[in-house]
Design an enzyme around this catalytic site. Structure first.
Site, PDB file in Angstrom:
ATOM      1  CB  SER A 122       6.069  16.255   1.709  1.00 50.61           C
ATOM      2  OG  SER A 122       5.639  15.189   0.901  1.00 50.61           O
ATOM      3  N   GLY A 123       4.067  17.607  -0.715  1.00 53.26           N
ATOM      4  CA  GLY A 123       2.711  17.769  -1.246  1.00 53.26           C
ATOM      5  C   GLY A 123       1.697  16.748  -0.760  1.00 53.26           C
ATOM      6  CB  CYS A 176       8.678   0.093  11.678  1.00 49.76           C
ATOM      7  SG  CYS A 176      10.354  -0.415  11.979  1.00 49.76           S
TER       8      CYS A 176
HETATM    9  C1  LIG Z   1       6.114  12.235   5.490  1.00 47.73           C
HETATM   10  C2  LIG Z   1       7.223  12.918   6.180  1.00 47.73           C
HETATM   11  C3  LIG Z   1       8.479  13.091   5.568  1.00 47.73           C
HETATM   12  C4  LIG Z   1       8.808  12.489   4.231  1.00 47.73           C
HETATM   13  O1  LIG Z   1       8.148  13.119   3.173  1.00 47.73           O
HETATM   14  P1  LIG Z   1       8.098  12.376   1.742  1.00 47.73           P
HETATM   15  O2  LIG Z   1       7.518  13.385   0.836  1.00 47.73           O
HETATM   16  O3  LIG Z   1       7.222  11.189   1.929  1.00 47.73           O
HETATM   17  O4  LIG Z   1       9.509  12.035   1.386  1.00 47.73           O
HETATM   18  C5  LIG Z   1       9.457  13.788   6.236  1.00 47.73           C
HETATM   19  N1  LIG Z   1       9.216  14.310   7.449  1.00 47.73           N
HETATM   20  C6  LIG Z   1       8.032  14.178   8.076  1.00 47.73           C
HETATM   21  C7  LIG Z   1       7.832  14.796   9.413  1.00 47.73           C
HETATM   22  C8  LIG Z   1       7.011  13.468   7.467  1.00 47.73           C
HETATM   23  O5  LIG Z   1       5.844  13.322   8.103  1.00 47.73           O
END
Ligand SMILES: *Cc1c(COP(=O)(O)O)cnc(C)c1O
Length: 400
Positions: free
Chosen positions: A200-201, A325
């Site tokens: 994820s960017g 949460c």
């Molecule tokens: C942030 C995160 C995600 C989700 O990524 P998004 O781009 O926000 O959908 C999935 N897995 C882990 C381990 C993360 O830290």
């Protein structure tokens, strides 16, 4: 007042370099990458370049990179896709761990409702999956093993290469959610026998809403979105050109500075651990050695995580807690429970996630404000009062 951003595991700020690289694709090169005229083809070439950059950072081939809207989408696609491929052969068993991100765990829950069975592996008190447990869990029905590369709460890094080797030997697909790891620790999908990987960017200074799934050549993952021919027809929809361009630049920058960043960031994290460990009744969560360079996670008994976050916020510090949460639930995080913490201990958890932008002064500021905040919260805590009474009683000699 000082402002310290110590929540880089939640998201990271974009760098100037990344923003500068994206701007032309919002201004002059706004053409649709599927269009044949020049500004469309410029955008198309930029996507191809970024695909190459992402592939190079992972040791993959550019045809193995599929852009998505982020990590959650990549996780959903990989797992649901592998389950569908497995079901075709009558294999309906999946293996994962108890500490995965909800993008994985909730996908598993959805599959269980559809008749798949899922094994959730233990991570013991150090927060690490044991390879022999993976081995024992694999059956003739297993269609996928998915184990996260590094945990987002406690930062533990899993034995990915060993699990990859095992899965390859047993002919089982292996996916890893590497969202916390990409750009921060070295990864080589070929060497580590990874079949699919999510990234994820926005976790490495690119923009939110862009990510990728690496899927090894030869795995015929079902299409995620039907429509146009984008992403080899597997994930249709006009591409997020600026986001993709920014992600290519961000991942390249991270990989070229990785060694230096890891050294710098882990030294700051160690300074934090050293200082915060002096706080009475504190403990480090997760393995001390096998963890992300920037991850600090500790529990402070007799402290309520949410109150701790609010008080840190008042001091200009952005942090995160593993307890209650946003859903308003009072359950501590599944990760802290999985490493064997009692509810009341897990409630006093604090995660600080550092980056290359963090300074020694930031760390010292945190170490200056944290102990008095914890003292104040403990002064108001009935839990702490009870704990202190019990401790005192235990120390006193038996009355005769
Ligand atoms: C942030 C995160 C995600 C989700 O990524 P998004 O781009 O926000 O959908 C999935 N897995 C882990 C381990 C993360 O830290």
């Amino acid at each position: 007042m000082r402002f310290v951003y110590a929540d880089n595991s939640a998201t990271t700020p974009m760098t100037e370099h990344v923003i500068e690289a994206m701007l032309p694709y919002m201004k002059e090169h706004y053409g649709n990458p599927s269009s044949l005229y020049a500004i469309g083809q410029t955008a198309h070439r930029a996507i191809t370049k970024a695909r190459g950059q992402v592939a190079a950072a992972l040791g993959a081939d550019e045809r193995e990179i599929f852009f998505t809207s982020g990590g959650s989408e990549a996780d959903n696609w990989a797992i649901k896709g592998a389950a569908a491929l497995g079901a075709k052969k009558g294999k309906k068993h999946l293996i994962t761990s108890k500490i995965e991100h909800h993008a994985v765990l909730h996908t598993m829950a959805a599959l269980e409702k559809q008749g798949f069975t899922v094994t959730y592996l233990d991570v013991y008190d150090n927060g690490i999956v044991r390879v022999e447990d993976v081995e024992k869990a694999i059956t003739d029905d297993t269609c996928l093993v998915t184990i996260m590369y590094a945990n987002n709460e406690i930062g533990t890094i899993q034995p990915i290469a060993e699990i990859g080797k095992l899965c390859r030997e047993r002919g089982v697909l292996f996916h890893t959610d590497a969202v916390q790891a990409v750009g921060h620790v070295p990864i080589d999908v070929k060497e580590q026998n990874i079949d699919m990987l999510s990234l994820s960017g926005h976790k490495f200074h690119a923009s939110k809403g862009v990510g990728a799934l690496y899927c090894r050549k030869g795995i015929n993952l079902p299409n995620l979105i039907e429509g146009g021919a984008q992403e080899s027809g597997k994930r249709a929809g006009t591409e997020n050109v600026p986001g993709i361009v920014g992600m290519g630049v961000a991942i390249t920058d991270m990989v070229s500075n990785m060694e230096e960043n890891m050294k710098k960031v882990s030294a700051l994290r160690d300074r934090l651990f050293e200082g915060a460990s002096k706080i009475y009744h504190s403990r480090i969560n997760g393995d001390r050695e096998h963890r992300l360079p920037g991850n600090f996670s500790m529990c402070f008994e007799g402290v309520e995580g949410e109150s701790l976050l609010l008080m840190l916020d008042m001091k200009g510090i952005c942090a995160s807690s593993g307890s209650a949460c946003t859903s308003g639930s009072l359950d501590p995080s599944h990760v802290l429970l999985a490493i064997g913490l009692k509810h009341e201990v897990a409630h006093g958890s604090l995660r600080l996630s550092l980056s290359e932008n963090t300074t020694e002064e930031d760390v010292d500021y945190i170490l200056e404000v944290l102990p008095p905040i914890i003292d104040r919260l403990r002064d108001m805590s009935p839990l702490w009062e009870r704990l202190m009474k019990e401790e005192k009683a235990a120390k006193q000699p038996e009355a005769v």
